[in-house]
Scaffold this motif. Structure first.
Motif, PDB file in Angstrom:
ATOM      1  N   SER A 266      -1.550  -9.929 -12.739  1.00 22.41           N
ATOM      2  CA  SER A 266      -1.085  -9.802 -14.113  1.00 22.41           C
ATOM      3  C   SER A 266      -0.840 -11.181 -14.689  1.00 22.41           C
ATOM      4  CB  SER A 266       0.201  -8.970 -14.151  1.00 22.41           C
ATOM      5  OG  SER A 266       0.644  -8.842 -15.469  1.00 22.41           O
ATOM      6  N   GLY A 267      -1.431 -11.473 -15.842  1.00 25.02           N
ATOM      7  CA  GLY A 267      -1.237 -12.754 -16.515  1.00 25.02           C
ATOM      8  C   GLY A 267      -2.288 -13.785 -16.145  1.00 25.02           C
TER       9      GLY A 267
ATOM     10  N   ASP B 211      -6.966  -7.761 -23.403  1.00 25.12           N
ATOM     11  CA  ASP B 211      -6.928  -6.763 -24.465  1.00 25.12           C
ATOM     12  C   ASP B 211      -5.672  -7.040 -25.283  1.00 25.12           C
ATOM     13  OD1 ASP B 211      -7.370  -4.649 -26.134  1.00 25.12           O
ATOM     14  OD2 ASP B 211      -7.073  -3.089 -24.638  1.00 25.12           O
ATOM     15  N   GLY B 212      -5.848  -7.682 -26.436  1.00 22.40           N
ATOM     16  CA  GLY B 212      -4.699  -8.079 -27.248  1.00 22.40           C
ATOM     17  C   GLY B 212      -3.871  -9.108 -26.508  1.00 22.40           C
ATOM     18  N   LYS B 213      -2.593  -8.819 -26.312  1.00 24.63           N
ATOM     19  CA  LYS B 213      -1.702  -9.737 -25.587  1.00 24.63           C
ATOM     20  C   LYS B 213      -1.680  -9.453 -24.091  1.00 24.63           C
ATOM     21  CE  LYS B 213       1.357 -10.636 -29.451  1.00 24.63           C
ATOM     22  NZ  LYS B 213       2.743 -10.620 -29.953  1.00 24.63           N
ATOM     23  N   ASN B 214      -2.410  -8.449 -23.656  1.00 19.29           N
ATOM     24  CA  ASN B 214      -2.436  -8.073 -22.246  1.00 19.29           C
ATOM     25  C   ASN B 214      -3.538  -8.831 -21.527  1.00 19.29           C
ATOM     26  OD1 ASN B 214      -0.418  -5.864 -22.425  1.00 19.29           O
ATOM     27  ND2 ASN B 214      -1.934  -5.088 -23.859  1.00 19.29           N
ATOM     28  N   LEU B 215      -3.168  -9.512 -20.438  1.00 18.71           N
ATOM     29  CA  LEU B 215      -4.111 -10.325 -19.682  1.00 18.71           C
ATOM     30  C   LEU B 215      -3.976 -10.026 -18.196  1.00 18.71           C
ATOM     31  CD1 LEU B 215      -6.051 -12.793 -19.268  1.00 18.71           C
ATOM     32  CD2 LEU B 215      -4.018 -14.221 -19.288  1.00 18.71           C
ATOM     33  N   TYR B 216      -5.115  -9.739 -17.575  1.00 19.21           N
ATOM     34  CA  TYR B 216      -5.191  -9.546 -16.130  1.00 19.21           C
ATOM     35  C   TYR B 216      -6.296 -10.462 -15.626  1.00 19.21           C
ATOM     36  CZ  TYR B 216      -2.302  -5.500 -16.948  1.00 19.21           C
ATOM     37  OH  TYR B 216      -1.270  -4.688 -17.317  1.00 19.21           O
ATOM     38  N   THR B 217      -6.043 -11.169 -14.539  1.00 22.30           N
ATOM     39  CA  THR B 217      -7.026 -12.091 -13.983  1.00 22.30           C
ATOM     40  C   THR B 217      -7.479 -11.585 -12.623  1.00 22.30           C
ATOM     41  OG1 THR B 217      -5.959 -13.936 -15.109  1.00 22.30           O
ATOM     42  CG2 THR B 217      -7.494 -14.480 -13.337  1.00 22.30           C
ATOM     43  N   ILE B 218      -8.806 -11.506 -12.444  1.00 24.54           N
ATOM     44  CA  ILE B 218      -9.378 -11.156 -11.148  1.00 24.54           C
ATOM     45  C   ILE B 218      -9.605 -12.458 -10.403  1.00 24.54           C
ATOM     46  CG2 ILE B 218     -11.322 -10.089  -9.950  1.00 24.54           C
ATOM     47  CD1 ILE B 218     -11.748  -8.567 -12.705  1.00 24.54           C
ATOM     48  N   VAL B 219      -9.033 -12.560  -9.216  1.00 22.93           N
ATOM     49  CA  VAL B 219      -9.198 -13.745  -8.374  1.00 22.93           C
ATOM     50  C   VAL B 219     -10.059 -13.328  -7.187  1.00 22.93           C
ATOM     51  CG1 VAL B 219      -8.028 -15.510  -7.010  1.00 22.93           C
ATOM     52  CG2 VAL B 219      -6.937 -14.611  -9.078  1.00 22.93           C
ATOM     53  N   LEU B 220     -11.250 -13.931  -7.074  1.00 20.40           N
ATOM     54  CA  LEU B 220     -12.180 -13.624  -5.986  1.00 20.40           C
ATOM     55  C   LEU B 220     -12.087 -14.721  -4.932  1.00 20.40           C
ATOM     56  CD1 LEU B 220     -14.492 -11.848  -4.856  1.00 20.40           C
ATOM     57  CD2 LEU B 220     -16.069 -13.373  -6.068  1.00 20.40           C
ATOM     58  N   GLU B 221     -11.732 -14.328  -3.712  1.00 20.11           N
ATOM     59  CA  GLU B 221     -11.627 -15.271  -2.594  1.00 20.11           C
ATOM     60  C   GLU B 221     -12.996 -15.432  -1.935  1.00 20.11           C
ATOM     61  OE1 GLU B 221      -9.007 -17.014  -2.071  1.00 20.11           O
ATOM     62  OE2 GLU B 221      -7.700 -15.908  -3.432  1.00 20.11           O
ATOM     63  N   PRO B 222     -13.410 -16.673  -1.627  1.00 21.67           N
ATOM     64  CA  PRO B 222     -14.776 -16.920  -1.171  1.00 21.67           C
ATOM     65  C   PRO B 222     -15.120 -16.435   0.237  1.00 21.67           C
ATOM     66  CG  PRO B 222     -13.541 -18.966  -1.236  1.00 21.67           C
ATOM     67  CD  PRO B 222     -12.665 -17.908  -1.832  1.00 21.67           C
TER      68      PRO B 222
ATOM     69  N   PRO C  46     -13.963  -1.290 -21.977  1.00 22.69           N
ATOM     70  CA  PRO C  46     -13.513  -0.264 -22.927  1.00 22.69           C
ATOM     71  C   PRO C  46     -12.751  -0.844 -24.120  1.00 22.69           C
ATOM     72  CG  PRO C  46     -12.059  -0.318 -21.028  1.00 22.69           C
ATOM     73  CD  PRO C  46     -13.186  -1.285 -20.749  1.00 22.69           C
ATOM     74  N   GLY C  47     -12.785  -0.112 -25.222  1.00 22.65           N
ATOM     75  CA  GLY C  47     -11.992  -0.463 -26.404  1.00 22.65           C
ATOM     76  C   GLY C  47     -12.238  -1.871 -26.892  1.00 22.65           C
ATOM     77  N   THR C  48     -11.157  -2.593 -27.115  1.00 22.54           N
ATOM     78  CA  THR C  48     -11.240  -3.980 -27.595  1.00 22.54           C
ATOM     79  C   THR C  48     -11.108  -4.980 -26.459  1.00 22.54           C
ATOM     80  OG1 THR C  48      -8.862  -3.995 -28.048  1.00 22.54           O
ATOM     81  CG2 THR C  48     -10.323  -3.367 -29.872  1.00 22.54           C
ATOM     82  N   THR C  49     -11.194  -4.512 -25.229  1.00 19.92           N
ATOM     83  CA  THR C  49     -11.064  -5.384 -24.063  1.00 19.92           C
ATOM     84  C   THR C  49     -12.230  -6.356 -24.004  1.00 19.92           C
ATOM     85  OG1 THR C  49      -9.986  -3.577 -22.891  1.00 19.92           O
ATOM     86  CG2 THR C  49     -10.772  -5.395 -21.561  1.00 19.92           C
TER      87      THR C  49
ATOM     88  N   THR D  29      -0.329  -0.962 -24.461  1.00 19.35           N
ATOM     89  CA  THR D  29       0.155  -0.911 -23.079  1.00 19.35           C
ATOM     90  C   THR D  29      -0.712  -1.718 -22.119  1.00 19.35           C
ATOM     91  OG1 THR D  29      -1.126   1.070 -22.554  1.00 19.35           O
ATOM     92  CG2 THR D  29       1.112   1.394 -23.424  1.00 19.35           C
ATOM     93  N   GLY D  30      -1.917  -2.083 -22.528  1.00 17.90           N
ATOM     94  CA  GLY D  30      -2.817  -2.829 -21.652  1.00 17.90           C
ATOM     95  C   GLY D  30      -3.578  -1.956 -20.682  1.00 17.90           C
ATOM     96  N   ALA D  31      -3.579  -0.637 -20.935  1.00 13.44           N
ATOM     97  CA  ALA D  31      -4.242   0.291 -20.015  1.00 13.44           C
ATOM     98  C   ALA D  31      -5.734  -0.006 -19.896  1.00 13.44           C
ATOM     99  CB  ALA D  31      -4.025   1.737 -20.472  1.00 13.44           C
ATOM    100  N   ASN D  32      -6.393  -0.318 -21.012  1.00 12.70           N
ATOM    101  CA  ASN D  32      -7.825  -0.620 -20.973  1.00 12.70           C
ATOM    102  C   ASN D  32      -8.108  -1.857 -20.134  1.00 12.70           C
ATOM    103  OD1 ASN D  32      -8.750   1.540 -22.497  1.00 12.70           O
ATOM    104  ND2 ASN D  32      -8.621   0.428 -24.430  1.00 12.70           N
ATOM    105  N   ALA D  33      -7.343  -2.913 -20.355  1.00 15.16           N
ATOM    106  CA  ALA D  33      -7.552  -4.165 -19.612  1.00 15.16           C
ATOM    107  C   ALA D  33      -7.260  -3.965 -18.130  1.00 15.16           C
ATOM    108  CB  ALA D  33      -6.680  -5.281 -20.183  1.00 15.16           C
ATOM    109  N   ARG D  34      -6.201  -3.265 -17.817  1.00 18.33           N
ATOM    110  CA  ARG D  34      -5.836  -3.023 -16.416  1.00 18.33           C
ATOM    111  C   ARG D  34      -6.913  -2.201 -15.713  1.00 18.33           C
ATOM    112  NH1 ARG D  34      -0.908  -1.920 -17.281  1.00 18.33           N
ATOM    113  NH2 ARG D  34      -1.182   0.271 -17.768  1.00 18.33           N
ATOM    114  N   LYS D  35      -7.403  -1.169 -16.372  1.00 14.59           N
ATOM    115  CA  LYS D  35      -8.448  -0.315 -15.793  1.00 14.59           C
ATOM    116  C   LYS D  35      -9.743  -1.104 -15.610  1.00 14.59           C
ATOM    117  CE  LYS D  35     -11.235   3.752 -16.696  1.00 14.59           C
ATOM    118  NZ  LYS D  35     -11.649   4.740 -17.666  1.00 14.59           N
ATOM    119  N   ALA D  36     -10.147  -1.862 -16.630  1.00 14.77           N
ATOM    120  CA  ALA D  36     -11.381  -2.645 -16.554  1.00 14.77           C
ATOM    121  C   ALA D  36     -11.298  -3.697 -15.450  1.00 14.77           C
ATOM    122  CB  ALA D  36     -11.675  -3.303 -17.897  1.00 14.77           C
ATOM    123  N   ALA D  37     -10.160  -4.364 -15.327  1.00 12.88           N
ATOM    124  CA  ALA D  37      -9.991  -5.379 -14.282  1.00 12.88           C
ATOM    125  C   ALA D  37     -10.068  -4.737 -12.897  1.00 12.88           C
ATOM    126  CB  ALA D  37      -8.659  -6.107 -14.456  1.00 12.88           C
TER     127      ALA D  37
END
Length: 186
Positions: free
Chosen positions: A179-180, A159-170, A118-121, A19-27
């Protein structure tokens, strides 16, 4: 009962990876830590950085008192071999020399604690303003400055096929989770 408990224990990590819960939480947690570090640097008039250990899948905050310090003994430069051993994740010799002169120490705060993913993230290739190439291994640093600015950064959490990108504005310190994959702006 024991068999059901064992199956549930084994199934939860698999479901979180799917479900991507680990990646979403970590992001979300990393984005919150970045926002807090932006505010800390601005309020304390300090230079701080978020260290992202791509190999060990961990991150933590570091701050220097005031502006990032310069070595008290500028005439004595460490040799390139020593710097390679001290900063194994940094491939650029000039950046290694700058890092050796800084006075950063680990920053302790309940909002910005050292954490492992967490996990395999894990982290994907990190893009940081001022660097030509993405950082794919070792430690990546995202800097936050006392004047209320930060480096623009794109930090993928995978995490697997789940990808979340953090974009930091300067200029605002806004760290949003998208997401993605995000196209990197230069």
């Amino acid at each position: 009962m024991a068999v059901i408990a064992l199956l549930a224990t084994l199934a939860v990590p698999a479901v979180e990876a799917i479900t991507g819960a680990n990646a979403r939480k970590a992001a979300g947690e990393l984005a919150g830590s970045m926002r807090a570090l932006f505010d800390t640097a601005a309020l304390r008039h300090a230079t701080c950085r978020m260290a992202l250990d791509l190999d060990k899948r961990a991150y933590w905050a570091e701050c220097a008192p005031g502006r990032a310090g310069i070595s008290a003994n500028p005439d004595r430069e460490p040799d390139d071999r020593t710097l390679e051993e001290r900063f194994p994740g940094e491939k650029d010799a000039d950046v290694r020399r700058i890092l050796a002169k800084s006075a950063f120490g680990q920053f302790q705060d309940r909002l910005v604690q050292k954490r492992e993913l967490p996990g395999t993230t894990g982290f994907g290739p990190v893009h940081v303003e001022g660097r030509r190439d993405a950082i794919e291994s070792g430690t990546a640093y995202v800097y936050f400055f006392g004047g209320g600015q930060a480096q623009r950064a794109y930090v993928p959490v995978v995490d697997g096929k789940n990808l979340y990108t953090i974009v930091l504005e300067p200029f605002t310190g806004r760290a949003r989770v998208v997401s993605g994959k995000v196209e990197v702006r230069e």
